[in-house]
Design a protein around this motif. Structure first.
Motif, PDB file in Angstrom:
ATOM      1  N   PHE A 277      44.452 -17.953 -18.464  1.00 57.69           N
ATOM      2  CA  PHE A 277      45.709 -18.782 -18.837  1.00 57.69           C
ATOM      3  C   PHE A 277      45.898 -20.007 -17.647  1.00 57.69           C
ATOM      4  CE2 PHE A 277      50.163 -19.508 -20.151  1.00 57.69           C
ATOM      5  CZ  PHE A 277      49.949 -19.652 -21.608  1.00 57.69           C
ATOM      6  N   LEU A 278      45.813 -19.452 -16.549  1.00 54.06           N
ATOM      7  CA  LEU A 278      46.589 -20.522 -15.503  1.00 54.06           C
ATOM      8  C   LEU A 278      45.259 -21.744 -15.641  1.00 54.06           C
ATOM      9  CD1 LEU A 278      47.717 -21.056 -12.762  1.00 54.06           C
ATOM     10  CD2 LEU A 278      46.102 -19.957 -11.646  1.00 54.06           C
ATOM     11  N   SER A 279      43.929 -21.269 -15.775  1.00 54.98           N
ATOM     12  CA  SER A 279      43.195 -22.383 -15.892  1.00 54.98           C
ATOM     13  C   SER A 279      43.283 -23.396 -16.898  1.00 54.98           C
ATOM     14  CB  SER A 279      41.454 -22.084 -15.664  1.00 54.98           C
ATOM     15  OG  SER A 279      41.100 -21.225 -16.794  1.00 54.98           O
ATOM     16  N   ASP A 280      43.420 -22.768 -18.157  1.00 53.05           N
ATOM     17  CA  ASP A 280      43.787 -23.553 -19.135  1.00 53.05           C
ATOM     18  C   ASP A 280      44.842 -24.401 -19.414  1.00 53.05           C
ATOM     19  OD1 ASP A 280      41.605 -22.343 -20.713  1.00 53.05           O
ATOM     20  OD2 ASP A 280      42.887 -20.708 -21.653  1.00 53.05           O
ATOM     21  N   ASN A 281      45.996 -24.062 -18.534  1.00 54.83           N
ATOM     22  CA  ASN A 281      47.175 -24.987 -18.501  1.00 54.83           C
ATOM     23  C   ASN A 281      47.534 -25.780 -17.267  1.00 54.83           C
ATOM     24  OD1 ASN A 281      48.952 -23.724 -20.878  1.00 54.83           O
ATOM     25  ND2 ASN A 281      47.701 -22.108 -20.413  1.00 54.83           N
ATOM     26  N   VAL A 282      46.972 -25.268 -15.902  1.00 49.79           N
ATOM     27  CA  VAL A 282      47.468 -25.926 -14.826  1.00 49.79           C
ATOM     28  C   VAL A 282      45.855 -26.540 -14.342  1.00 49.79           C
ATOM     29  CG1 VAL A 282      48.645 -25.997 -12.733  1.00 49.79           C
ATOM     30  CG2 VAL A 282      49.463 -24.321 -14.671  1.00 49.79           C
ATOM     31  N   PRO A 283      45.648 -27.637 -14.333  1.00 48.81           N
ATOM     32  CA  PRO A 283      44.372 -28.024 -13.649  1.00 48.81           C
ATOM     33  C   PRO A 283      44.654 -28.141 -12.239  1.00 48.81           C
ATOM     34  CG  PRO A 283      44.828 -29.487 -15.626  1.00 48.81           C
ATOM     35  CD  PRO A 283      46.080 -28.504 -15.461  1.00 48.81           C
ATOM     36  N   PHE A 284      43.392 -28.167 -11.351  1.00 45.91           N
ATOM     37  CA  PHE A 284      43.575 -28.099  -9.954  1.00 45.91           C
ATOM     38  C   PHE A 284      42.535 -29.294  -9.588  1.00 45.91           C
ATOM     39  CE2 PHE A 284      42.351 -26.846  -5.572  1.00 45.91           C
ATOM     40  CZ  PHE A 284      43.309 -26.864  -5.203  1.00 45.91           C
TER      41      PHE A 284
ATOM     42  N   ILE B 216      45.274 -31.785 -22.116  1.00 48.40           N
ATOM     43  CA  ILE B 216      45.419 -30.491 -22.371  1.00 48.40           C
ATOM     44  C   ILE B 216      46.570 -30.280 -23.044  1.00 48.40           C
ATOM     45  CG2 ILE B 216      44.413 -29.429 -20.188  1.00 48.40           C
ATOM     46  CD1 ILE B 216      46.931 -29.043 -19.198  1.00 48.40           C
ATOM     47  N   GLN B 217      46.660 -29.006 -24.189  1.00 43.02           N
ATOM     48  CA  GLN B 217      47.843 -28.706 -24.785  1.00 43.02           C
ATOM     49  C   GLN B 217      48.894 -28.037 -24.161  1.00 43.02           C
ATOM     50  OE1 GLN B 217      45.430 -26.004 -27.276  1.00 43.02           O
ATOM     51  NE2 GLN B 217      46.114 -27.339 -29.224  1.00 43.02           N
ATOM     52  N   SER B 218      50.069 -28.221 -24.440  1.00 44.46           N
ATOM     53  CA  SER B 218      51.152 -27.574 -23.980  1.00 44.46           C
ATOM     54  C   SER B 218      51.054 -26.223 -23.998  1.00 44.46           C
ATOM     55  CB  SER B 218      52.468 -28.270 -24.540  1.00 44.46           C
ATOM     56  OG  SER B 218      52.522 -27.554 -25.807  1.00 44.46           O
TER      57      SER B 218
END
Length: 591
Positions: free
Chosen positions: A155-162, A327-329
């Motif tokens: 879920f972190l990688s789907d929502n918060v790009p690094f 990315i989606q919200s």
């Protein structure tokens, strides 16, 4: 006037030109031929109107036939080998040996290598440091604890790009954490072995008998500055966190790219990646056993420290991923996951996977029987483990090249029935009526060979099914959720196996006295339970086409709610059990 004449040229006239495509994943040039040439001015006038048509045509061509003569191996390999390594029937974006994709199979290979290296080390080294049975259980739990948070990682990688990337940067962080944790263990403590009684043993003579060799192997003790159990546990916790974090990123990339596979090669992408993983496990498990026996823990930890850097650093530098992709919200992704799990194509087959895996309850007392009643030594038990890893790999390859066209139901029905027949081998070993004059070790070896081969064949169908259930944009969280359901079902089956040992007396003392009736009853019961998973096989679609048909049926909120409840209950159960092993050692009855 000349421009007007150019526009009146016959439409049947074609263009002869060579145009390089803009797609960074496809650097091929597309030649178009004709018997007539146009002047440079005519080409310029028609360029804008033909550009989009050429790109569409080239993309369609790429989906059907991807040229591979531009690869760095093309000058050195014959065409059949080149076509095997770079299949022309699949798009360039999923040709795994391309420089921009090689990090994906390399990630799976690194996972297998580290599993193979760490397995024998964790099984033996804590006992060498004087760990109790409860502490050993704690260390094993610590290594698997981060796997319970795979959903969070996804879920972190789907929502918060690094650094603009959803997978690439996080994969690097995961492997870096694994490497640094092993570096801290290696440089922060003394992993060498202090030899005792070595001179006395050398004085025996040039030849050493098997018994003396065993005495020599026990003539070591931890040095005074050896790592404490707490420091070893913390290092393995950080190692496991980075390890599973990088593994989730690799799974997410495969879930994204698997959707681009043409129908004729569906499943080949995953089977190739998992073949890399089990190959690394198969090769490195015996290597780790031999190296630890001869050189101790320092050699193994050093290899675990350098492996992620050597295997992954260069491939990650070339890995292609679109930076700063939209990315989606978080709200939209959660809604999409909810819609996905409400689909009958998700909760029905995943329900089968959970129920089937929960019923695969092993005989928890079997290893004790082999060691106490049949007098298997550590080398024989480790040999069974190594052979098991080899046969799992062979099973995966058998599915990849032979069984991949078979119905999923046929795979499960046939393999489960065969496993039930082979389970009679346990009954034969318990009763002592071994045919053909075979030794117990050879007979047990043959029994385990077929059992692990079957496990390898069964592994891939469910993972292929899981990938096709993932919604676009949420591959990391959804695939991690599906695999967590399967893994937690296996953990629950292991816990139930411990409960079943209380039905009959299968203690070590009972086995030493020659009372095998409880062991016989337990083996028969676990075989019946394992076979009973076929009662739910109709929940499993026969093929990918049937899975697609299920997705067209009406959704069920009750089905989705039940699936999520089981998922989070399983994750909560795994976390609670692992934390109890860490915080309350011995709560399950260990010493």
């Amino acid at each position: 006037r000349r421009h007007k004449q150019n526009q009146q040229q016959p439409s049947s006239r074609s263009i002869i030109m060579t145009m390089e495509l803009d797609d960074p994943q496809n650097e091929e040039v597309v030649p178009l031929s004709s018997s007539n040439k146009l002047s440079p001015l005519e080409i310029e006038n028609n360029n804008n109107t033909k550009q989009d048509e050429l790109k569409v045509e080239a993309y369609q061509l790429d989906q059907k036939q991807t040229p591979n003569h531009d690869t760095f191996l093309s000058p050195y390999l014959p065409v059949p080998v080149l076509n095997f390594l770079y299949p022309p029937i699949v798009p360039r974006s999923i040709q795994l040996l391309r420089a921009e994709n090689i990090a994906i199979p390399a990630c799976y290979l690194c996972v297998g290598i580290l599993q193979g290296l760490s397995g024998p080390f964790i099984n033996v080294y804590p006992l060498f440091l004087g760990a109790t049975e409860a502490q050993q259980t704690t260390i094993m739990s610590i290594r698997s604890l981060p796997a319970s948070f795979k959903i969070v990682f996804g879920f972190l990688s789907d929502n918060v790009p690094f650094l603009g990337y959803r997978r690439k940067a996080y994969m690097f962080l995961g492997w870096a954490l694994s490497s640094l944790s092993m570096a801290a263990l290696y440089y922060g403590s003394n992993l060498e072995r202090a030899a005792i009684n070595v001179v006395e043993q050398e004085a025996v003579g040039a030849t050493i008998s098997q018994g003396e060799e065993q005495s020599l192997s026990q003539s070591y003790e931890p040095p005074e500055d050896a790592p404490s159990i707490q420091f070893l546990t913390l290092s393995l916790l950080l190692f496991g966190t980075g390890f599973w974090f990088a593994d989730v990123m690799g799974d997410s990339l495969v879930a994204e790219k698997a959707k681009l596979e043409p129908p004729s090669s569906r499943g080949q992408l995953q089977s190739t990646c998992y073949a890399c993983r089990f190959f690394g496990l198969m090769v490195c498990s015996p290597i780790s056993t031999v190296l630890y026996h001869h050189y101790g823990a320092a050699c193994i930890v050093r290899l675990m420290m350098w492996t992620p850097l050597v295997v992954m650093l260069v491939p990650l530098a070339y890995l292609y991923e679109l930076a700063y992709a939209p990315i989606q919200s978080t709200r939209d992704q959660c809604q999409e996951i909810w819609t996905t799990v409400c689909s009958r194509a998700v909760w029905q087959p995943m329900g089968f996977v959970y129920l089937y895996n929960v019923l695969q309850i092993p005989n928890a007392a079997w290893k004790e029987f082999l060691k106490t009643a049949l007098h298997f030594d550590d080398w024989q038990l480790n040999t069974l483990l190594v052979i098991a890893n080899v046969l799992v790999y062979v099973g995966v390859m058998a599915y990849k090249y032979y069984f991949i066209k078979f119905s999923w139901r046929c795979i499960y029905i046939g393999s489960t029935i065969l496993n039930a027949i082979l389970s009679l081998g346990q009954v034969i070993l318990i009763t002592g009526h071994i045919p053909f004059g075979l030794s117990p070790f050879v007979f047990a070896l043959g029994d385990d060979i077929f059992a692990d081969f079957i496990a390898g064949v069964q592994f891939l169908p469910t993972t292929i099914m899981m990938v096709h259930l993932c919604p676009s944009g949420s591959e990391g969280a959804s695939y991690a959720m599906f695999t967590t359901v399967s893994n937690c079902a296996g953990g629950l089956a292991s816990a139930l196996s411990t409960v079943l040992t209380r039905l009959w007396d299968v203690s070590k003392e009972s086995i030493q006295e020659g009372h095998y009736s409880g062991m016989l009853k337990l083996s028969i019961l676990t075989t019946i339970l394992q076979t009973s998973g076929l009662l739910f096989v109709k929940l499993l679609p026969k093929t990918k086409e049937d899975l697609h048909d299920l997705s067209q049926e009406k959704s069920s909120k009750w089905g989705g709610a039940l699936f999520l409840a089981i998922t989070f209950f399983s994750v909560l159960y795994a976390i609670v059990v692992n934390l109890l092993n860490v915080l309350v050692p011995g709560w399950a009855g260990e010493s």
